[in-house]
Design a protein around this motif. Sequence first.
Motif, PDB file in Angstrom:
ATOM      1  N   GLY A 266       0.807  -1.208   0.000  1.00 45.67           N
ATOM      2  CA  GLY A 266       0.000   0.000   0.000  1.00 45.67           C
ATOM      3  C   GLY A 266       0.841   1.259   0.000  1.00 45.67           C
ATOM      4  N   ARG A 267       0.558   2.141   0.952  1.00 47.44           N
ATOM      5  CA  ARG A 267       1.248   3.428   1.023  1.00 47.44           C
ATOM      6  C   ARG A 267       2.531   3.377   1.854  1.00 47.44           C
ATOM      7  NH1 ARG A 267      -4.211   4.373   0.603  1.00 47.44           N
ATOM      8  NH2 ARG A 267      -4.846   6.079  -0.805  1.00 47.44           N
ATOM      9  N   THR A 268       2.870   2.220   2.393  1.00 48.68           N
ATOM     10  CA  THR A 268       4.103   2.067   3.159  1.00 48.68           C
ATOM     11  C   THR A 268       5.206   1.569   2.231  1.00 48.68           C
ATOM     12  OG1 THR A 268       2.927   1.593   5.220  1.00 48.68           O
ATOM     13  CG2 THR A 268       5.227   0.905   5.085  1.00 48.68           C
ATOM     14  N   ALA A 269       6.184   2.403   1.984  1.00 49.38           N
ATOM     15  CA  ALA A 269       7.279   2.012   1.095  1.00 49.38           C
ATOM     16  C   ALA A 269       8.127   0.925   1.738  1.00 49.38           C
ATOM     17  CB  ALA A 269       8.143   3.227   0.771  1.00 49.38           C
ATOM     18  N   ASP A 270       8.768   0.127   0.898  1.00 47.70           N
ATOM     19  CA  ASP A 270       9.668  -0.905   1.384  1.00 47.70           C
ATOM     20  C   ASP A 270      10.947  -0.259   1.931  1.00 47.70           C
ATOM     21  OD1 ASP A 270      10.467  -3.467   1.951  1.00 47.70           O
ATOM     22  OD2 ASP A 270      11.181  -3.893  -0.064  1.00 47.70           O
ATOM     23  N   VAL A 271      11.651  -1.019   2.767  1.00 50.26           N
ATOM     24  CA  VAL A 271      12.946  -0.587   3.298  1.00 50.26           C
ATOM     25  C   VAL A 271      13.936  -1.729   3.100  1.00 50.26           C
ATOM     26  CG1 VAL A 271      12.054   1.067   4.967  1.00 50.26           C
ATOM     27  CG2 VAL A 271      12.240  -1.342   5.612  1.00 50.26           C
ATOM     28  N   GLY A 272      15.192  -1.465   3.419  1.00 51.56           N
ATOM     29  CA  GLY A 272      16.247  -2.426   3.141  1.00 51.56           C
ATOM     30  C   GLY A 272      16.358  -3.536   4.153  1.00 51.56           C
ATOM     31  N   ARG A 273      15.314  -4.286   4.306  1.00 57.85           N
ATOM     32  CA  ARG A 273      15.320  -5.463   5.173  1.00 57.85           C
ATOM     33  C   ARG A 273      14.363  -6.487   4.565  1.00 57.85           C
ATOM     34  NH1 ARG A 273      11.449  -3.168  10.147  1.00 57.85           N
ATOM     35  NH2 ARG A 273       9.506  -3.845   9.162  1.00 57.85           N
ATOM     36  N   PRO A 274      14.525  -7.756   4.875  1.00 52.15           N
ATOM     37  CA  PRO A 274      13.590  -8.756   4.349  1.00 52.15           C
ATOM     38  C   PRO A 274      12.190  -8.563   4.947  1.00 52.15           C
ATOM     39  CG  PRO A 274      15.572  -9.784   5.278  1.00 52.15           C
ATOM     40  CD  PRO A 274      15.582  -8.354   5.704  1.00 52.15           C
TER      41      PRO A 274
ATOM     42  N   ASP B  69      -0.415   0.374  -7.747  1.00 54.40           N
ATOM     43  CA  ASP B  69       0.075   1.375  -8.689  1.00 54.40           C
ATOM     44  C   ASP B  69      -0.492   2.758  -8.368  1.00 54.40           C
ATOM     45  OD1 ASP B  69       1.657   1.756 -11.142  1.00 54.40           O
ATOM     46  OD2 ASP B  69      -0.255   2.352 -12.026  1.00 54.40           O
ATOM     47  N   ARG B  70      -1.693   2.780  -7.812  1.00 62.35           N
ATOM     48  CA  ARG B  70      -2.349   4.048  -7.503  1.00 62.35           C
ATOM     49  C   ARG B  70      -1.834   4.679  -6.214  1.00 62.35           C
ATOM     50  NH1 ARG B  70      -7.111   2.232  -7.393  1.00 62.35           N
ATOM     51  NH2 ARG B  70      -7.675   2.377  -5.192  1.00 62.35           N
ATOM     52  N   VAL B  71      -1.480   3.860  -5.193  1.00 67.28           N
ATOM     53  CA  VAL B  71      -1.198   4.433  -3.876  1.00 67.28           C
ATOM     54  C   VAL B  71       0.253   4.285  -3.420  1.00 67.28           C
ATOM     55  CG1 VAL B  71      -3.587   4.026  -3.176  1.00 67.28           C
ATOM     56  CG2 VAL B  71      -1.816   2.353  -2.544  1.00 67.28           C
ATOM     57  N   ALA B  72       1.008   3.351  -3.983  1.00 67.54           N
ATOM     58  CA  ALA B  72       2.363   3.088  -3.487  1.00 67.54           C
ATOM     59  C   ALA B  72       3.283   4.281  -3.715  1.00 67.54           C
ATOM     60  CB  ALA B  72       2.942   1.848  -4.158  1.00 67.54           C
ATOM     61  N   PRO B  73       4.156   4.603  -2.768  1.00 69.74           N
ATOM     62  CA  PRO B  73       5.118   5.689  -2.973  1.00 69.74           C
ATOM     63  C   PRO B  73       6.049   5.419  -4.151  1.00 69.74           C
ATOM     64  CG  PRO B  73       4.980   5.079  -0.644  1.00 69.74           C
ATOM     65  CD  PRO B  73       4.232   4.040  -1.407  1.00 69.74           C
ATOM     66  N   ARG B  74       6.360   4.139  -4.409  1.00 75.13           N
ATOM     67  CA  ARG B  74       7.216   3.758  -5.528  1.00 75.13           C
ATOM     68  C   ARG B  74       6.543   2.608  -6.285  1.00 75.13           C
ATOM     69  NH1 ARG B  74      11.249   3.855  -1.367  1.00 75.13           N
ATOM     70  NH2 ARG B  74      11.313   1.581  -1.448  1.00 75.13           N
ATOM     71  N   PRO B  75       5.654   2.919  -7.210  1.00 78.84           N
ATOM     72  CA  PRO B  75       4.935   1.858  -7.917  1.00 78.84           C
ATOM     73  C   PRO B  75       5.851   0.867  -8.619  1.00 78.84           C
ATOM     74  CG  PRO B  75       3.903   3.985  -8.321  1.00 78.84           C
ATOM     75  CD  PRO B  75       5.189   4.265  -7.609  1.00 78.84           C
ATOM     76  N   GLN B  76       7.060   1.298  -8.942  1.00 77.70           N
ATOM     77  CA  GLN B  76       7.988   0.399  -9.635  1.00 77.70           C
ATOM     78  C   GLN B  76       8.464  -0.747  -8.745  1.00 77.70           C
ATOM     79  OE1 GLN B  76       8.500   3.578  -8.836  1.00 77.70           O
ATOM     80  NE2 GLN B  76      10.608   3.976  -8.146  1.00 77.70           N
ATOM     81  N   ASP B  77       8.153  -0.706  -7.441  1.00 71.79           N
ATOM     82  CA  ASP B  77       8.579  -1.765  -6.524  1.00 71.79           C
ATOM     83  C   ASP B  77       7.674  -2.990  -6.558  1.00 71.79           C
ATOM     84  OD1 ASP B  77      10.746  -0.331  -5.685  1.00 71.79           O
ATOM     85  OD2 ASP B  77       9.924   0.205  -3.717  1.00 71.79           O
ATOM     86  N   TRP B  78       6.640  -2.981  -7.393  1.00 72.75           N
ATOM     87  CA  TRP B  78       5.708  -4.113  -7.444  1.00 72.75           C
ATOM     88  C   TRP B  78       6.417  -5.465  -7.632  1.00 72.75           C
ATOM     89  CZ3 TRP B  78       1.002  -5.666  -6.219  1.00 72.75           C
ATOM     90  CH2 TRP B  78       0.388  -6.710  -6.903  1.00 72.75           C
ATOM     91  N   PRO B  79       7.304  -5.654  -8.608  1.00 74.52           N
ATOM     92  CA  PRO B  79       7.994  -6.944  -8.728  1.00 74.52           C
ATOM     93  C   PRO B  79       8.848  -7.261  -7.506  1.00 74.52           C
ATOM     94  CG  PRO B  79       8.241  -5.662 -10.744  1.00 74.52           C
ATOM     95  CD  PRO B  79       7.691  -4.732  -9.709  1.00 74.52           C
TER      96      PRO B  79
END
Length: 265
Positions: free
Chosen positions: A57-65, A154-164
């Motif tokens: 959702g709207r929480t971007a990923d970070v550098g951890r598993p 794609d609509r809400v994610a801070p970085r839609p390119q992170d989907w894969p």
Amino acid sequence: MSYAEVGGLRLWYEEHGSGRPLVLLHGGYGATGTFAPILPALAAHHRVIAVDLQGHGRTADVGRPLRYESMADDVAALIGHLGLTGADVLGYSLGGGVALRTAIQHRALVRRLVVVSAPCRHGGWYPEVLAAMAGQDEASGERMRGTPAHRLYDRVAPRPQDWPRLWAKSGELLRRDYDWSAAVSTLTLPTLLVFADADSVSTAHMVEFFGLLGGGHRDPGGDGTARPAARLAVLPGLTHRDVVGSPALPRAVLPFLAHPTIAPG
């Protein structure tokens, strides 16, 4: 609707309604909108705090598993950030695992726990579900473009390119073996397990999970005083995919959260 800075993560959460706090945790590839069909029923009785977990959702990923344990720490940090005392926590599927780990790792923060369509060990899923989980990777994420889950992301994610990337990290999580049976058997807080009667979790595991919580071991007595703190609801005519949006879910959950005298039998 806001972000909380917790554990190096900007965790998105939304608040609806008023009353005793109820934290909602969505399933894999979902977001707070997962609960839209049942949110009005829940918010009519509770201060609902719906959370977007790491990378969703709207929480971007970070550098951890992605790990159930670290996401549980995020939820606990949010509960502390909001100054909540004795929050109820409901999680569905992936969120069910996170909710369970929150109760295990941060027992003082959780008043009552609702686990929806999630097992307490890896082998609780049906074999064909485990096989499908094993195949989740970036390539399968690419194939899922255009689906409702992807369109929401794609609509809400801070970085839609992170989907894969979300699919790759989720697949790595879902392939990991785990067994929390020993920890579950030590839980004493009131817990409701909810499953569909055609779930992705095996029926045998539903009974096993309930048994670890003290359920199903003896007759509760004529007045019911010997019943356990745990409850088990198997909702008819539903599957793992549609149980979370069914009006049957709040009908099972709300009386459990409101019951004044649930205690270990």
